[in-house]
Write an enzyme that holds these catalytic residues in place. Sequence first.
Site, PDB file in Angstrom:
ATOM      1  N   ASP A  23      -0.494  -2.201   3.024  1.00 35.00           N
ATOM      2  CA  ASP A  23      -1.793  -2.841   3.240  1.00 35.00           C
ATOM      3  C   ASP A  23      -1.695  -4.316   2.857  1.00 35.00           C
ATOM      4  O   ASP A  23      -0.865  -4.695   2.036  1.00 35.00           O
ATOM      5  CB  ASP A  23      -2.855  -2.186   2.346  1.00 35.00           C
ATOM      6  CG  ASP A  23      -3.097  -0.724   2.685  1.00 35.00           C
ATOM      7  OD1 ASP A  23      -2.724  -0.294   3.780  1.00 35.00           O
ATOM      8  OD2 ASP A  23      -3.662  -0.012   1.827  1.00 35.00           O
TER       9      ASP A  23
ATOM     10  N   ARG B 105       0.351  -3.614  11.661  1.00 34.67           N
ATOM     11  CA  ARG B 105      -0.993  -3.068  11.860  1.00 34.67           C
ATOM     12  C   ARG B 105      -1.949  -4.280  11.867  1.00 34.67           C
ATOM     13  O   ARG B 105      -2.052  -4.983  10.862  1.00 34.67           O
ATOM     14  CB  ARG B 105      -1.375  -2.137  10.712  1.00 34.67           C
ATOM     15  CG  ARG B 105      -2.838  -1.659  10.800  1.00 34.67           C
ATOM     16  CD  ARG B 105      -3.416  -1.312   9.425  1.00 34.67           C
ATOM     17  NE  ARG B 105      -2.699  -0.253   8.768  1.00 34.67           N
ATOM     18  CZ  ARG B 105      -2.702  -0.114   7.427  1.00 34.67           C
ATOM     19  NH1 ARG B 105      -3.354  -0.961   6.644  1.00 34.67           N
ATOM     20  NH2 ARG B 105      -2.026   0.854   6.866  1.00 34.67           N
TER      21      ARG B 105
HETATM   22  P1  FDA Z   1     -16.198  -4.725  12.911  1.00 37.52           P
HETATM   23  O1  FDA Z   1     -16.377  -5.129  11.502  1.00 37.52           O
HETATM   24  O2  FDA Z   1     -16.634  -5.630  13.994  1.00 37.52           O
HETATM   25  O3  FDA Z   1     -16.857  -3.299  13.097  1.00 37.52           O
HETATM   26  C1  FDA Z   1     -16.907  -2.659  14.362  1.00 37.52           C
HETATM   27  C2  FDA Z   1     -17.805  -1.454  14.236  1.00 37.52           C
HETATM   28  O4  FDA Z   1     -17.177  -0.491  13.389  1.00 37.52           O
HETATM   29  C3  FDA Z   1     -19.142  -1.729  13.555  1.00 37.52           C
HETATM   30  O5  FDA Z   1     -20.088  -2.163  14.492  1.00 37.52           O
HETATM   31  C4  FDA Z   1     -19.470  -0.383  12.968  1.00 37.52           C
HETATM   32  O6  FDA Z   1     -19.973   0.485  13.959  1.00 37.52           O
HETATM   33  C5  FDA Z   1     -18.124   0.122  12.555  1.00 37.52           C
HETATM   34  N1  FDA Z   1     -17.794  -0.222  11.159  1.00 37.52           N
HETATM   35  C6  FDA Z   1     -16.914  -1.169  10.737  1.00 37.52           C
HETATM   36  N2  FDA Z   1     -16.825  -1.172   9.400  1.00 37.52           N
HETATM   37  C7  FDA Z   1     -17.681  -0.224   8.967  1.00 37.52           C
HETATM   38  C8  FDA Z   1     -18.048   0.273   7.674  1.00 37.52           C
HETATM   39  N3  FDA Z   1     -17.500  -0.215   6.571  1.00 37.52           N
HETATM   40  N4  FDA Z   1     -18.965   1.262   7.610  1.00 37.52           N
HETATM   41  C9  FDA Z   1     -19.512   1.791   8.717  1.00 37.52           C
HETATM   42  N5  FDA Z   1     -19.208   1.373   9.964  1.00 37.52           N
HETATM   43  C10 FDA Z   1     -18.305   0.388  10.093  1.00 37.52           C
HETATM   44  N6  FDA Z   1      -8.308  -4.946   5.770  1.00 37.52           N
HETATM   45  C11 FDA Z   1      -7.488  -5.681   4.988  1.00 37.52           C
HETATM   46  O7  FDA Z   1      -7.860  -6.771   4.578  1.00 37.52           O
HETATM   47  N7  FDA Z   1      -6.252  -5.204   4.644  1.00 37.52           N
HETATM   48  C12 FDA Z   1      -5.776  -4.020   5.111  1.00 37.52           C
HETATM   49  O8  FDA Z   1      -4.657  -3.641   4.803  1.00 37.52           O
HETATM   50  C13 FDA Z   1      -6.624  -3.240   5.942  1.00 37.52           C
HETATM   51  N8  FDA Z   1      -6.227  -2.037   6.416  1.00 37.52           N
HETATM   52  C14 FDA Z   1      -6.993  -1.386   7.359  1.00 37.52           C
HETATM   53  C15 FDA Z   1      -6.513  -0.241   7.975  1.00 37.52           C
HETATM   54  C16 FDA Z   1      -7.225   0.336   9.003  1.00 37.52           C
HETATM   55  C17 FDA Z   1      -6.685   1.563   9.673  1.00 37.52           C
HETATM   56  C18 FDA Z   1      -8.468  -0.227   9.415  1.00 37.52           C
HETATM   57  C19 FDA Z   1      -9.259   0.363  10.549  1.00 37.52           C
HETATM   58  C20 FDA Z   1      -8.969  -1.315   8.764  1.00 37.52           C
HETATM   59  C21 FDA Z   1      -8.257  -1.905   7.727  1.00 37.52           C
HETATM   60  N9  FDA Z   1      -8.746  -3.024   7.070  1.00 37.52           N
HETATM   61  C22 FDA Z   1      -7.903  -3.740   6.258  1.00 37.52           C
HETATM   62  C23 FDA Z   1     -10.174  -3.396   7.207  1.00 37.52           C
HETATM   63  C24 FDA Z   1     -10.391  -4.417   8.289  1.00 37.52           C
HETATM   64  O9  FDA Z   1      -9.865  -5.652   7.892  1.00 37.52           O
HETATM   65  C25 FDA Z   1     -11.895  -4.584   8.607  1.00 37.52           C
HETATM   66  O10 FDA Z   1     -12.551  -5.049   7.474  1.00 37.52           O
HETATM   67  C26 FDA Z   1     -12.573  -3.312   9.044  1.00 37.52           C
HETATM   68  O11 FDA Z   1     -11.753  -2.549   9.877  1.00 37.52           O
HETATM   69  C27 FDA Z   1     -13.867  -3.606   9.835  1.00 37.52           C
HETATM   70  O12 FDA Z   1     -13.544  -4.320  10.995  1.00 37.52           O
HETATM   71  P2  FDA Z   1     -13.516  -3.700  12.477  1.00 37.52           P
HETATM   72  O13 FDA Z   1     -12.266  -4.171  13.110  1.00 37.52           O
HETATM   73  O14 FDA Z   1     -13.674  -2.249  12.459  1.00 37.52           O
HETATM   74  O15 FDA Z   1     -14.668  -4.437  13.244  1.00 37.52           O
END
Ligand code: FDA
Length: 284
Positions: free
Chosen positions: A112, A162
């Site tokens: 991560d 990732r």
């Molecule tokens: P965005 O924030 O635009 O969300 C898209 C949609 O997803 C939202 O509209 C909502 O529906 C849903 N959603 C997103 N977050 C949600 C929440 N917390 N609760 C409920 N619904 C939610 N970050 C980092 O800094 N270091 C890392 O190592 C990782 N590792 C990691 C692994 C994996 C498998 C994922 C999916 C994410 C991470 N992250 C991470 C977190 C990442 O940086 C980011 O903060 C979150 O994924 C939210 O961003 P989205 O890309 O989902 O889009």
Amino acid sequence: METSPRAAFLTKRFIAGMTLEDELQVCERLKSEGAFAALDHLGENVTKIEDAAAARDAYLEALASIETRKLPASISLKLTALGLDLSEAACVEHLRTLAKRAQEIGTRVEVDMEASSYAETTYRIVEKVAAEFPVMRLAIQVYLHRTPTDIERFNRLGISVRLVKGAYRELPDVAIQKKSEVDRAYSHLMKVLLKHGTYPALGTQDEKIVNEALAFVRAKRIPPDRFEFEMLLGIRSDLQKRVLREGFRLRVYVPYGAAWYPYFMRRLAERPANVFFLLRNLLR
Ligand code: FDA
């Protein structure tokens, strides 16, 4: 809060449970649904060297269970859980031990990405360990200004990435601040990875981006076994099911363990609606 008996009630949406057995049950369910898992034994910024060794041992136990239960699962960890703040040498040694074991049983170690102050050290350590054990995958945060260069660097080295948007509060000199700009940068960089990366994972629950990725791989005829979607436990399960239904690979990131507080707070901070959801449950 972490030792409260009510913890499980608060956290059950995002966290498999407090024990490895809780975790394995979620992984079994995911396996039956056709999804892979990434096991995250919660913990970060340990302050005692014994805790870093304990984190390593917890992951070794997880790897042993992955092997005996034949789970399609990797492990995902934070270098500060392996003692990066205390001794870089010990941290590298723990990571090597885990990578060696993961390689023996045919799985991966995912690293991560934490706050930006750890970025260069993390990249350097992953590069070093991946040269010996090519089973590493590294999370890279789109919001960092340095990321386009880093993506090129890891594509060149053939190290799996990732791609995530980034979950920490960072200052404007190191990170993009506007969400729309982060989203735009994500769309661009995921295409670079899909074209030139080594078995990349798209770590996002953003449906618009997932749709764009699906359209891109179909147009470019990139086969579904060349990349994965990776999503967090408890978030957009509908989208997770859709990705599988459409014949693509999905890995669900499944955290477990007692040190849930920082992970849980990051999930709340990402989406203010979660706080209302939590308050409603507490009141009930
Ligand atoms: P965005 O924030 O635009 O969300 C898209 C949609 O997803 C939202 O509209 C909502 O529906 C849903 N959603 C997103 N977050 C949600 C929440 N917390 N609760 C409920 N619904 C939610 N970050 C980092 O800094 N270091 C890392 O190592 C990782 N590792 C990691 C692994 C994996 C498998 C994922 C999916 C994410 C991470 N992250 C991470 C977190 C990442 O940086 C980011 O903060 C979150 O994924 C939210 O961003 P989205 O890309 O989902 O889009």
